[in-house]
Enzyme design. Structure first.
Site, PDB file in Angstrom:
ATOM      1  N   LYS A 107       1.422  -1.527  -0.157  1.00 52.11           N
ATOM      2  CA  LYS A 107      -0.194  -0.088  -0.379  1.00 52.11           C
ATOM      3  C   LYS A 107       0.934   1.495  -0.317  1.00 52.11           C
ATOM      4  CE  LYS A 107      -4.361  -1.883   1.749  1.00 52.11           C
ATOM      5  NZ  LYS A 107      -3.574  -3.213   2.542  1.00 52.11           N
TER       6      LYS A 107
HETATM    7  C1  LIG Z   1      -4.415  -4.289   1.365  1.00 55.20           C
HETATM    8  C2  LIG Z   1      -3.936  -5.432   1.167  1.00 55.20           C
HETATM    9  C3  LIG Z   1      -4.263  -7.058   0.434  1.00 55.20           C
HETATM   10  C4  LIG Z   1      -5.061  -6.493  -0.239  1.00 55.20           C
HETATM   11  O1  LIG Z   1      -5.347  -5.998  -1.331  1.00 55.20           O
HETATM   12  P1  LIG Z   1      -6.334  -5.644  -2.426  1.00 55.20           P
HETATM   13  O2  LIG Z   1      -5.649  -4.967  -3.223  1.00 55.20           O
HETATM   14  O3  LIG Z   1      -7.398  -4.984  -1.611  1.00 55.20           O
HETATM   15  O4  LIG Z   1      -7.071  -6.343  -2.927  1.00 55.20           O
HETATM   16  C5  LIG Z   1      -3.461  -7.867   0.417  1.00 55.20           C
HETATM   17  N1  LIG Z   1      -2.165  -8.243   1.102  1.00 55.20           N
HETATM   18  C6  LIG Z   1      -1.688  -6.936   2.027  1.00 55.20           C
HETATM   19  C7  LIG Z   1      -0.548  -7.220   3.466  1.00 55.20           C
HETATM   20  C8  LIG Z   1      -2.647  -5.701   2.080  1.00 55.20           C
HETATM   21  O5  LIG Z   1      -2.497  -4.441   3.262  1.00 55.20           O
END
Ligand SMILES: *Cc1c(COP(=O)(O)O)cnc(C)c1O
Length: 432
Positions: A107
């Site tokens: 993210k």
């Molecule tokens: C947010 C997150 C996901 C999921 O990603 P999306 O784009 O919401 O499908 C998977 N793994 C981790 C570690 C995350 O922080």
């Protein structure tokens, strides 16, 4: 480039407006009005381009006139200034490590890009904005770090007291400056509800310019395409990879599918889910039945009604057969996740986190049924973020990267509030 609302195609915005608003006024998600075509020969040249050049070329058409070339180049350079290596796990499986950013989760990339775009827009407006965000863990840290020190932007993060990991809490509460953490005596759903109410409140709207930083914002969604190109840049084989994406809200995989439809060669996509199996079921039956999220050990994917899935349907013109030709989705249990994590560690000396383990399980299953294919799992977080799950399994401690051990020593600063909107409102009006 303009964006239209998925609720009503006549509701439109440019990149600037879509970024500042997050969601269209009719509550629809913004979607690009056309899919850009990559420059000719671009894929063949990936190997000789820097990450920033690749990212710039990919994102340029989506930004349109909203940000000048030089400023956009600065933004992408700051967004991708850490390594994103493709690491071989075994003969057929590779891991794209997306956890080398400041908060150890993928993210970071979307949050860094979005924060810098907002910073740019705020500068040219001379008016302060307040980013309000509710987090169940990873989002808050990435947003806090991304916006830290960005001039003209105040960030207020709401998180459920006692329900985030200690690493995550430190990432939210120790930065200071323009980052404030509200520790809510309630659940993540309470936090989210309080934020939603704030956006509808007339008095707050009159006093502050509020915006959200959640994952449906186009400025967080679109830059996630970058690392699919970085993966291809490092891919050592001739035929394209299968890519397995641990999925919760489906923003990440949606960006990958978008990259593919604009020209990135990918053999097949797998949306790897935990027990929250709304999409795996849909891919079987064609019927979408949202429900309440179930708690699992891969908690960043505990989503019962993934908001970005509608964008995936739109990408494929709502043609189920076309989507099925490109995307598989499976549900992986906590038990399978634990076993996979342990087996990969023992057999290949590679330590996955629980989210990556969900992705690896799904990839291996797919490769068993498609001999000759090779693939990539997106490793979305560093295992240390989930040490409470990982350490008991492998029976040893996960080494803590330097940038995290520093944070763990910092003093936590949060404001505790009850789980009711009036307290949030009072806080915002009196302290901003
Ligand atoms: C947010 C997150 C996901 C999921 O990603 P999306 O784009 O919401 O499908 C998977 N793994 C981790 C570690 C995350 O922080």
């Amino acid at each position: 480039m303009h964006y239209y609302s998925l609720n009503n195609a006549s509701v439109r915005a440019d990149f600037r407006e879509a970024t500042l608003l997050g969601q269209a006024p009719d509550k629809g998600l913004y979607f690009p009005e056309f899919l850009p075509v990559l420059p000719e020969g671009f894929i063949g040249q990936l190997g000789s381009m820097s990450d920033a050049e690749i990212a710039y070329t990919v994102i340029r058409p989506y930004v349109g006139d909203a940000i000048p070339d030089a400023a956009l180049l600065d933004i992408v350079e700051e967004t991708v200034n850490f390594p994103i290596p493709l690491v071989r796990i075994n003969e057929n499986c590779f891991s794209l490590e997306l956890f080398h950013g400041p908060t150890l989760a993928f993210k970071d990339i979307g949050a860094r890009f979005m924060s810098r775009c907002l910073g740019h827009f705020v500068n040219s407006r001379q008016q302060k904005i307040t980013v309000l965000v509710a987090t169940s863990g990873d989002t808050g840290g990435a947003v806090a770090d991304g916006f830290f020190g960005v001039e003209g932007v105040e960030v207020v993060i709401l998180y459920p007291s006692g329900k985030v990991s200690s690493v995550q809490e430190q990432q939210l509460t120790t930065l200071g400056k323009n980052i404030r953490a509200l520790e809510v005596a309630g659940t993540f759903d309470d936090c989210q509800q309080m934020v939603k109410t704030a956006f509808l409140d007339k008095e707050l709207g009159g006093a502050l310019t509020l915006t959200s930083a959640n994952s449906i914002n186009v400025a967080r969604w679109l830059p996630q395409q970058f690392y699919y190109f970085f993966a291809l840049k490092q891919w050592p084989h001739d035929s394209p990879p299968v890519i397995s994406v641990p999925s919760g809200n489906f923003g990440n995989i949606c960006a990958g599918l978008l990259a593919h439809l604009t020209g990135l060669p990918v053999r097949h996509f797998i949306a790897a889910c935990n027990a929250n199996e709304v999409v795996p079921e849909f891919m079987q039956s064609g019927t979408y039945v949202p429900r309440k999220a179930l708690p699992t050990i891969s908690n960043a994917m505990d989503v019962g009604d993934p908001s970005n899935f509608i964008r995936i349907l739109e990408l494929f013109g709502h043609r189920f057969i076309d989507l099925k030709n490109k995307l598989d989705s499976i549900s992986v249990s906590d038990e399978q996740t634990r076993q996979t994590l342990l087996q990969v560690y023992r057999n290949y000396h590679y330590l996955l986190d629980p989210h990556g383990a969900v992705g690896y399980f799904a990839l291996e299953r797919h490769l068993e049924n498609h001999p000759g294919d090779k693939g990539i799992v997106l490793e979305t977080a560093h295992p240390v973020k989930f040490y409470d799950v990982v350490e008991p399994l492998i029976g040893s401690a996960v080494p803590v990267p330097d940038r995290i051990s520093a944070i763990l020593a910092h003093e936590k600063k949060s404001v505790k509030i009850p789980a009711a909107f009036s307290y949030l409102k009072d806080y915002l009006l009196s302290s901003l």
